[in-house]
Scaffold this active site. Sequence first.
Site, PDB file in Angstrom:
ATOM      1  N   HIS A   1       0.841  -1.207   0.000  1.00 23.43           N
ATOM      2  CA  HIS A   1       0.000   0.000   0.000  1.00 23.43           C
ATOM      3  C   HIS A   1       0.873   1.253   0.000  1.00 23.43           C
ATOM      4  CE1 HIS A   1      -3.038  -2.646   2.298  1.00 23.43           C
ATOM      5  NE2 HIS A   1      -3.569  -2.440   1.103  1.00 23.43           N
TER       6      HIS A   1
ATOM      7  N   LYS B   1     -14.530  -8.415   4.759  1.00 23.60           N
ATOM      8  CA  LYS B   1     -13.256  -8.749   5.396  1.00 23.60           C
ATOM      9  C   LYS B   1     -13.409  -8.736   6.909  1.00 23.60           C
ATOM     10  CE  LYS B   1     -10.297  -6.873   1.752  1.00 23.60           C
ATOM     11  NZ  LYS B   1      -9.203  -5.937   1.449  1.00 23.60           N
TER      12      LYS B   1
ATOM     13  N   ARG C   1      -2.004  -6.195  -8.029  1.00 21.21           N
ATOM     14  CA  ARG C   1      -0.922  -7.142  -7.768  1.00 21.21           C
ATOM     15  C   ARG C   1      -0.917  -8.294  -8.753  1.00 21.21           C
ATOM     16  NH1 ARG C   1      -2.587  -8.940  -2.038  1.00 21.21           N
ATOM     17  NH2 ARG C   1      -4.528  -8.709  -3.160  1.00 21.21           N
TER      18      ARG C   1
ATOM     19  N   SER D   1      -2.730  -7.709   3.070  1.00 18.51           N
ATOM     20  CA  SER D   1      -3.125  -7.551   4.472  1.00 18.51           C
ATOM     21  C   SER D   1      -3.559  -8.884   5.065  1.00 18.51           C
ATOM     22  CB  SER D   1      -4.255  -6.524   4.592  1.00 18.51           C
ATOM     23  OG  SER D   1      -3.804  -5.246   4.235  1.00 18.51           O
TER      24      SER D   1
END
Length: 166
Positions: A19, A43, A93, A131
Amino acid sequence: MSDKIGLYSGSFDPVTNGHMDIIARASQLFDHLYIGVFFNPEKKGFFDLETRINVLKEALVDYPNISVVSAADSLAVDLAKSLGVTHMVRGLRNPTDFEYESNLEFFNNRLDPSIDTIYFIAHNLMQPISSSRVKELIHFNSSIEGLVPQSVIKQLESMNESNQNL
């Protein structure tokens, strides 16, 4: 010419060096860059919203053109409109990220076609960092050095000290 204002939104739970790489690169393209910290119902949360905001603010103290904002109960595009944002900033990504982000862009564009999206492809060394993986390492008390900014490590150390004092 009007200011270019970006919004990079995410849950940042926790913020990673991936990030931070996107933020650093985006900050060079925009007159002002907002980092929008959101709640993602898909999440499982690790840090509460206030902690994530504070950790990000500490990590970004050397970036004068960046502000960290919260919009826990709104869409990113709605926050963008309210802040006068010209571009949404997104990081990619892998192909899975591209699929997700292109779908998100479709809906953002339907809601406000005046806000464009700019994508940053993660540098090779940052591509594996997520994360979710960082949270897994934290859960198993494994090192996260080099994966997250120092402000995350400091927050975890503070939480561990508080838990030991109970």
